[in-house]
Design a protein around this motif. Structure first.
Motif, PDB file in Angstrom:
ATOM      1  N   LEU A   1     -65.577 -40.065 -42.330  1.00 36.73           N
ATOM      2  CA  LEU A   1     -66.594 -39.320 -41.468  1.00 36.73           C
ATOM      3  C   LEU A   1     -65.993 -39.288 -40.093  1.00 36.73           C
ATOM      4  O   LEU A   1     -66.124 -38.107 -39.533  1.00 36.73           O
ATOM      5  CB  LEU A   1     -67.814 -40.110 -41.245  1.00 36.73           C
ATOM      6  N   ASP A   2     -65.300 -40.277 -39.779  1.00 40.56           N
ATOM      7  CA  ASP A   2     -64.563 -40.223 -38.117  1.00 40.56           C
ATOM      8  C   ASP A   2     -63.560 -39.094 -38.333  1.00 40.56           C
ATOM      9  O   ASP A   2     -63.273 -38.378 -37.381  1.00 40.56           O
ATOM     10  CB  ASP A   2     -63.995 -41.649 -38.002  1.00 40.56           C
ATOM     11  N   LEU A   3     -62.852 -39.173 -39.581  1.00 39.70           N
ATOM     12  CA  LEU A   3     -61.885 -38.076 -39.683  1.00 39.70           C
ATOM     13  C   LEU A   3     -62.045 -36.856 -39.843  1.00 39.70           C
ATOM     14  O   LEU A   3     -61.620 -35.783 -39.190  1.00 39.70           O
ATOM     15  CB  LEU A   3     -60.565 -38.854 -40.825  1.00 39.70           C
ATOM     16  N   LEU A   4     -62.947 -36.501 -40.829  1.00 42.79           N
ATOM     17  CA  LEU A   4     -63.193 -35.062 -41.312  1.00 42.79           C
ATOM     18  C   LEU A   4     -64.507 -34.657 -40.770  1.00 42.79           C
ATOM     19  O   LEU A   4     -64.673 -33.423 -41.038  1.00 42.79           O
ATOM     20  CB  LEU A   4     -63.454 -35.303 -42.907  1.00 42.79           C
ATOM     21  N   ALA A   5     -65.476 -35.457 -39.946  1.00 42.14           N
ATOM     22  CA  ALA A   5     -66.514 -34.728 -39.495  1.00 42.14           C
ATOM     23  C   ALA A   5     -66.815 -34.862 -38.091  1.00 42.14           C
ATOM     24  O   ALA A   5     -66.904 -33.799 -37.492  1.00 42.14           O
ATOM     25  CB  ALA A   5     -67.840 -35.869 -40.113  1.00 42.14           C
TER      26      ALA A   5
ATOM     27  N   PHE B   1     -77.159 -43.085 -36.162  1.00 44.77           N
ATOM     28  CA  PHE B   1     -78.412 -43.205 -36.972  1.00 44.77           C
ATOM     29  C   PHE B   1     -78.044 -42.639 -38.349  1.00 44.77           C
ATOM     30  O   PHE B   1     -78.759 -42.866 -39.342  1.00 44.77           O
ATOM     31  CB  PHE B   1     -79.222 -42.361 -36.341  1.00 44.77           C
ATOM     32  N   GLY B   2     -76.749 -42.383 -38.556  1.00 42.56           N
ATOM     33  CA  GLY B   2     -76.206 -41.822 -39.844  1.00 42.56           C
ATOM     34  C   GLY B   2     -76.070 -40.179 -39.791  1.00 42.56           C
ATOM     35  O   GLY B   2     -76.566 -39.467 -39.066  1.00 42.56           O
ATOM     36  N   PRO B   3     -75.104 -39.803 -40.818  1.00 45.57           N
ATOM     37  CA  PRO B   3     -74.633 -38.436 -40.754  1.00 45.57           C
ATOM     38  C   PRO B   3     -75.431 -37.404 -41.278  1.00 45.57           C
ATOM     39  O   PRO B   3     -75.351 -36.245 -41.064  1.00 45.57           O
ATOM     40  CB  PRO B   3     -73.257 -38.596 -41.583  1.00 45.57           C
ATOM     41  N   ALA B   4     -76.628 -37.767 -42.084  1.00 42.11           N
ATOM     42  CA  ALA B   4     -77.431 -36.635 -42.879  1.00 42.11           C
ATOM     43  C   ALA B   4     -77.866 -35.719 -41.671  1.00 42.11           C
ATOM     44  O   ALA B   4     -78.008 -34.325 -42.014  1.00 42.11           O
ATOM     45  CB  ALA B   4     -78.445 -37.216 -43.715  1.00 42.11           C
TER      46      ALA B   4
END
Length: 319
Positions: free
Chosen positions: A66-70, A122-125
């Motif tokens: 997530l750090d890399l692609l989001a 809090f989360g990526p959703a």
């Protein structure tokens, strides 16, 4: 149209589509890890990273992915990076896009730091949902506020090439995922927002061959590879109509010839033969899309360097 404006519009289309598709991809795989404790997190991360062309940089955890692609705004293949790049391209051609499109991309860019901070905490959703909503808003403005001229065709061409490429990458991920029953095929359908459409079309239980048929060959589903290539080919035909070239002796413009070849390879493929040489076929589609993109750059963008994925093609080995 100036080559600078044409190039910017082409890449607005590609980057906006890339952000949306990346959000879809990460959302379904993150959800899969959360709800199923038996899912191999490291293996899933490798699959996602390979789909995005990061063969040697796969983080072992979903947080790293997530750090890399989001969230990494410096990575043009990430969601944040793609949205920022789309906004920068729009800023350079404000006169060529509608005020609504500019406001949508600019507001999305300005909101990104707060959304990324909330996602880390809090989360990526909600972040994924936000990206998809903004992408839908952008698409709506493109459909309703742009004249059907060359500017629209470059936007549509960029979006279509990106969509065909991304669907091929998602299918390559499903083919390359070690056996977990049919779960990865359901994940692939959901990543393309195609699960309900698949069920309505076939009205039967999930079958891998039918999933492949639907996402590769369906003429009506907008995220199938064949449909995306057809839309891109139509945009190229409008940009350079037959009257401007010698249509009798086959001197078709290169980009149109290349995209037509990829399309016809799929269009006349027998559904029964769809699984034969599938990894090679998916690589061929990605390579074909890359060739079309380079040809479009040479034909319309002058000396501009081609900008694309970190690695244009994903390499897969069947298991």
């Amino acid at each position: 149209m100036l080559s600078r404006a044409a190039e910017a519009l082409f890449w607005i289309g590609r980057y906006a589509e890339r952000a949306e598709d990346t959000a879809r991809l990460l959302d379904v795989h993150f959800h899969q890890i959360i709800v199923d404790p038996n899912v191999d997190e490291a293996g899933t991360c490798r699959v996602v990273a390979t789909v995005m062309g990061l063969h040697d940089e796969a983080p072992p955890t979903m947080r790293g992915v997530l750090d890399l692609l989001a969230y990494d705004g410096a990575n043009p293949s990430s969601i944040a990076g793609s949205l920022s790049a789309a906004r920068e391209n729009a800023r350079g051609v404000r006169e060529a896009v509608s005020g609504e499109i500019w406001e949508c991309l600019n507001a999305t860019h300005l909101e990104l730091p707060r959304r990324v901070s909330a996602a880390r905490q809090f989360g990526p959703a909600p972040f994924f949902s936000y990206v998809r909503q903004r992408a839908a808003m952008y698409s709506g403005y493109v459909a309703s506020t742009i004249s059907r001229d060359a500017g629209y065709d470059f936007l549509a061409l960029g979006r279509s090439l990106e969509r065909a490429d991304m669907t091929a990458r998602l299918l390559a991920a499903a083919v390359g995922t070690p056996g977990r029953g049919d779960e990865h095929w359901i994940t692939t359908l959901r990543a393309c927002s195609a699960h309900e459409a698949y069920l309505r079309t076939y009205q039967r239980a999930l079958e891998p061959r039918l999933v492949l048929e639907f996402l590769l060959l369906d003429r009506l589903f907008p995220r199938s590879v064949l449909h995306a290539l057809s839309v891109g080919e139509e945009a190229l035909a409008r940009l350079e109509p037959a009257a401007e070239w010698n249509g009798r002796f086959g001197q078709t413009p290169e980009a149109r010839r290349l995209i037509g070849r990829v399309r016809t390879d799929l269009e006349f493929l027998s559904p029964e033969a769809i699984v034969d040489g599938l990894p090679q076929r998916l690589q061929s589609i990605q390579r074909g899309v890359s060739d079309v993109s380079e040809s479009v750059a040479r034909r319309y963008f002058g000396s501009s360097a081609v900008v694309g994925w970190t690695t244009e093609e994903s390499e897969w080995v069947t298991t």
